[in-house]
Design an enzyme around this catalytic site. Structure first.
Site, short mmCIF file in Angstrom:
data_model
loop_
_atom_site.label_atom_id
_atom_site.label_comp_id
_atom_site.label_asym_id
_atom_site.label_seq_id
_atom_site.Cartn_x
_atom_site.Cartn_y
_atom_site.Cartn_z
NE ARG A 54 -10.69 10.50 -19.77
CZ ARG A 54 -10.62 11.41 -20.72
NH1 ARG A 54 -9.78 11.25 -21.74
NH2 ARG A 54 -11.38 12.48 -20.67
CE1 TYR A 106 0.19 -6.81 -3.73
CE2 TYR A 106 -1.13 -4.83 -4.14
CZ TYR A 106 -0.13 -5.72 -4.53
OH TYR A 106 0.56 -5.51 -5.70
CG ASP A 180 -8.47 -6.28 -1.24
OD1 ASP A 180 -8.99 -7.16 -1.96
OD2 ASP A 180 -7.31 -5.88 -1.40
CE LYS A 205 -3.25 -10.70 -7.58
NZ LYS A 205 -3.40 -9.27 -7.90
#
Length: 394
Positions: A54, A106, A180, A205
C-alpha cells in the site's frame, strides 16, 4: 487558426521515462509486474526501498514517473479510481472549509461534493466557471479549493484555465486549483502549464484507452500538496493494483497515436453532424462553431473524440436513436478504442436533480458520443441510419 504546437518529445517520454531496464535485476525492457504485498527487510525497519504494497510498489512507481513526465509535473500519484482520487484530494480540506466548483461536471463528482463531502461539513458552491468573474464572486474567506473541468462533461463547455488561475491566486494564493483533464488527456491539454496546481484524471478513460482498467491520478509541481497527497494515499489506502498499473503504463505508449486518431475521427463526425437535418446543434471544441473555440486554440494542443449534440425531438427520439445504433455501443464511460454513445440525462448524470440537469443543458435530447478508432465512414454510416430511424423525414 490552429491549436498550440505540441511537445515533439511527448511520445518519447511516454515510451521511456520511468522505464529504464537497468532498474531491474533482469534488465527487462518491458517493466515487470510486482504483485508482492510485502518486501523483505534487512533488519527491523531496515528496508531497501519498499516496505508494504500500500505504501509503495515498483510497478506503481514506474507508472507514476511516466505520468508525471507527460504532464510536465514533478510528481504524479495514482489511485484505485477517478473518484478515489477525488476523495483523496478533498481530504486535503478540513471541516468548515469551502469549495468552488464548476457547475457542469461529471455526475459522480457532483454527487460526491453534494452528498458526501457535505456530510464532513465541507460546503461546495457551484458556478459557471466559463466566466472567471463568477468564480471570483463565489470565493469566501474559508475557500480552500477550486475545482473545474474543461471541457466539461457532458456539454463540453470550455473554461479558460489561466484566467481562472489568475482570479484564484489573486484572491488567495493558498487556494489550490484542480483541473479535471480527463476529456483531453495529457496529450491534448496540460493544466499545470496554464496555472493549475493539480491536474486530475480518470485514467480509466483516454489515458488507458482500452476500457479494461479503472484508475485515477493527480499530477502536481507543488511540493506541499505532493507530500500531503502521498501521505493520504497511504493513510486512506485507495491504491491501484500492480496489474492495473502495468496495464496503464502499457497504454501510455500508444497515447499519442490514439489521440491523434480520435481527433481525426471526431472532427470528421462533428462536421458531418453539423450538416444533418436531425441535429439541432453540435458541441465539439475543435470546431469553429463551439462558443469557446478561441479559448481551446490558445490552451489546447488538439481535442479528443468527445462530441455532444442535441437531437431534434425529446426522450422518445433519443431512445430510438440509441437503440438503433449497431456499430456504436450504448454504454457509459468514454475514451476507449471503441465508439460509445449515451444519454447523460438518464445515465451518467441521473444522480443530479432534474431541474438542475436541465438548467445545465443536460436535457433528454442531449447525446454524448465518445468517437473511437473505427473507420470514420463506418461511424458516420451508423449514426446516419440511427438518426433516420429516430427522426422521421430526416
Amino acid at each position: 487558426m490552429a491549436f498550440r504546437e505540441n511537445d515533439s518529445s511527448f511520445a518519447t517520454k511516454a515510451l521511456h521515462v520511468g522505464q529504464d531496464a537497468d532498474q531491474w535485476e533482469s534488465n527487462a525492457v518491458v517493466p515487470p509486474i510486482s504483485m508482492s504485498t510485502t518486501f523483505k527487510q534487512q533488519g527491523p525497519a531496515d528496508f531497501k526501498k519498499f516496505e508494504y504494497g500500500r505504501s509503495g510498489n515498483p510497478t506503481r512507481n514506474t507508472l507514476e514517473a511516466c505520468l508525471a513526465s507527460l504532464d510536465g509535473a514533478k510528481h504524479s500519484i495514482t489511485f484505485a479510481s477517478g473518484l478515489a482520487a477525488t476523495t483523496t484530494v478533498t481530504h486535503l480540506l478540513n471541516a468548515g472549509d469551502h469549495i468552488v466548483s464548476m457547475d457542469d461536471l461529471y455526475g459522480g463528482t457532483n454527487r460526491y461534493f453534494r452528498k458526501v463531502a457535505s456530510r464532513m461539513n465541507i460546503e461546495t458552491s457551484f458556478v459557471d466557471a466559463t466566466d472567471p468573474e463568477r468564480v471570483k464572486a463565489a470565493i469566501r474567506p474559508n475557500t480552500k479549493m477550486v475545482w473545474i473541468e474543461t471541457p466539461t462533461n457532458p456539454t463540453l463547455k470550455v473554461v479558460d484555465v489561466r484566467a481562472v488561475a489568475d482570479v484564484v491566486k489573486k484572491a488567495n494564493p493558498d487556494i489550490f486549483l484542480v483541473v479535471d483533464n480527463t476529456f483531453e488527456s495529457a496529450y491534448f491539454q496540460r493544466p499545470l502549464e496554464l496555472g493549475a496546481d493539480i491536474a486530475y484524471y480518470s485514467l480509466t478513460k483516454y489515458m488507458n484507452g482500452h476500457t479494461d482498467v479503472i484508475m485515477g491520478a493527480v499530477s502536481t509541481n507543488n511540493e506541499d500538496l505532493h507530500e500531503r497527497l502521498r501521505f493520504l494515499q497511504n493513510a486512506i489506502g485507495p491504491v491501484p493494483s500492480p496489474f492495473d498499473c502495468y496495464m496503464v503504463n502499457r497504454s501510455l505508449k500508444t497515447l499519442k497515436v490514439r489521440m491523434e486518431e480520435h481527433q481525426r475521427n471526431s472532427l470528421a463526425v462533428g462536421r458531418w453532424l453539423e450538416k444533418h437535418p436531425a441535429i439541432l446543434s453540435v458541441r465539439h471544441p475543435g470546431l469553429p462553431s463551439h462558443p469557446q473555440h478561441h479559448i481551446v486554440l490558445k490552451q489546447c494542443y488538439g481535442h479528443s473524440g468527445m462530441i455532444s449534440f442535441y437531437l431534434k425531438g425529446e426522450l422518445e427520439e433519443s431512445r430510438k436513436f440509441l437503440s438503433a445504433l449497431k456499430l456504436i455501443t450504448l454504454a457509459e464511460s468514454l475514451g476507449g478504442y471503441e465508439s460509445l454513445a449515451e444519454l447523460p440525462y438518464l445515465m451518467t448524470h441521473a444522480s443530479i436533480e432534474e431541474k438542475e440537469r436541465v438548467a445545465l443543458g443536460v436535457t433528454n435530447n442531449l447525446i454524448r458520443i465518445s468517437v473511437g478508432l473505427e473507420n470514420a465512414d463506418d461511424i458516420i454510416a451508423d449514426l446516419d441510419q440511427a438518426l433516420r430511424a429516430a427522426v422521421p423525414g430526416c
